[in-house]
Design a protein around this motif. Sequence first.
Motif, PDB file in Angstrom:
ATOM      1  N   CYS A  60       9.099 -13.668  -3.442  1.00  0.00           N
ATOM      2  CA  CYS A  60       8.681 -13.461  -2.055  1.00  0.00           C
ATOM      3  C   CYS A  60       8.353 -14.822  -1.446  1.00  0.00           C
TER       4      CYS A  60
ATOM      5  N   CYS B 169       1.806 -14.547  -1.261  1.00  0.00           N
ATOM      6  CA  CYS B 169       2.255 -13.467  -2.145  1.00  0.00           C
ATOM      7  C   CYS B 169       2.989 -14.065  -3.352  1.00  0.00           C
TER       8      CYS B 169
ATOM      9  N   CYS C  18       8.976  -7.046   1.563  1.00  0.00           N
ATOM     10  CA  CYS C  18       8.474  -7.280   0.204  1.00  0.00           C
ATOM     11  C   CYS C  18       7.692  -6.048  -0.239  1.00  0.00           C
TER      12      CYS C  18
ATOM     13  N   TYR D 208       5.341  -5.885  -2.081  1.00  0.00           N
ATOM     14  CA  TYR D 208       3.929  -6.200  -2.300  1.00  0.00           C
ATOM     15  C   TYR D 208       3.164  -6.464  -1.013  1.00  0.00           C
ATOM     16  N   CYS D 209       3.746  -7.359  -0.148  1.00  0.00           N
ATOM     17  CA  CYS D 209       2.964  -7.772   1.019  1.00  0.00           C
ATOM     18  C   CYS D 209       3.594  -7.313   2.333  1.00  0.00           C
TER      19      CYS D 209
HETATM   20 ZN    ZN Z   1       5.470 -10.628  -0.754  1.00  0.00          ZN
END
Ligand code: ZN
Length: 382
Positions: free
Chosen positions: A320, A325, A355, A357-358
């Motif tokens: 990422c 992140c 992403c 995750y973020c």
């Molecule tokens: Zn990310």
Amino acid sequence: MESLLVKESPLLLPLNKEKTVYDGFITVQERDFRIRILLPPDHQLKLAKLHCCWQLKQLLCAYGHIVKQRLHHSPDLVSFVLELKTILEVALKSRPDCRSIPPPQYYSQLIIEMEDLGWDKLVSIDTEFRTLRLRAEDSSGRQHVVTVKLKPKHPVEAPECSADLPVPLAMTWTPQSSLGHVHTQFLLLLESLAEFWAVLDEIDEKTWVLEPEKPSRADTMRRIAIANNVSIKVEVDTRHPKMLPECCLLGAEHAVTPLRNKLNANMHLWNLDCSILQNLRDVLEIEFPSPATHEKSSFSVECGICYAYRLESAIPDQVCNDPRCGQPFHQACLYEWLRGLPSSRQSFNIVFGECPYCSKQFSMEIREEREREGEKEYNYGC
Ligand SMILES: [Zn+2]
Ligand SMILES: [Zn+2]
């Protein structure tokens, strides 16, 4: 008739004065088969009895009716033995597992050659005495092994040689050559690669190599950790190991861009008298993390989707780009993830999405990757 039989099958002899019992061997394709032939008192072949060794029985089991027919029609024992030999030749040809065992000279030749070379060079030999593994030490003390597969007609036929090398193992061979020649040529080839291995040994010793997992002497590529999720992949030339190698920086853009700029700006500083590792330090203006300074686990962060580090042989190399992140993913995992998102889109070979995750914008280039092991191809088309 007797002299003819002796000429054709010298190992098959009468055991009694009446010549009703013959015992010995018949020879086909340099192999001897035990046989006993019992004739009736009137020497009539059609009433003869054959006692065969188990190999002969096995070979002839599909030819029983032909053998019987030949017994009925052969005028005398000599012609029958000749007929039997022809049948056996055909039978041997259709049974590749019954391939010929080398003649005794093969083994005595092998012993002579090993004695000349030195038994200490022998690592192992198979039970058939056909495949030998010979050790060799180069001038830097590295241990190597060459595998030699001898042909039944050794030394007339050249053996097959193989070894853990980054270049083909080409051997010159004449009918007068021996294992000593193989060993000498192997040592010369090892010396020609000494500088190449010195360059790679330094990398393996002083940095964290992420790929290959366990480098062999044949591997020319190293992927070296620079920082968490940043690495450089170098492909070392076997003939010119100190030259600027093919380099590929991998990781998040914000971390890779400054390194790429340094590489381009400082390329002219590359010094052919120094090792690749030293040059990379100077050109990139970095210190590589090493086993002395870092744990390897700090560079082998698992994929954020499958939570594994290795997926078959791939490692998580999609990162990422958001510096806060920086989560790595496997290319295959990320592609599956992005493809499942309704908001993702693909333009040529670039996939855009978020992403996992973020939720920041994420773009991923789909490249055709030839895996070293098995040449597996990942091809993400639409
Ligand atoms: Zn990310
Ligand atoms: Zn994964």
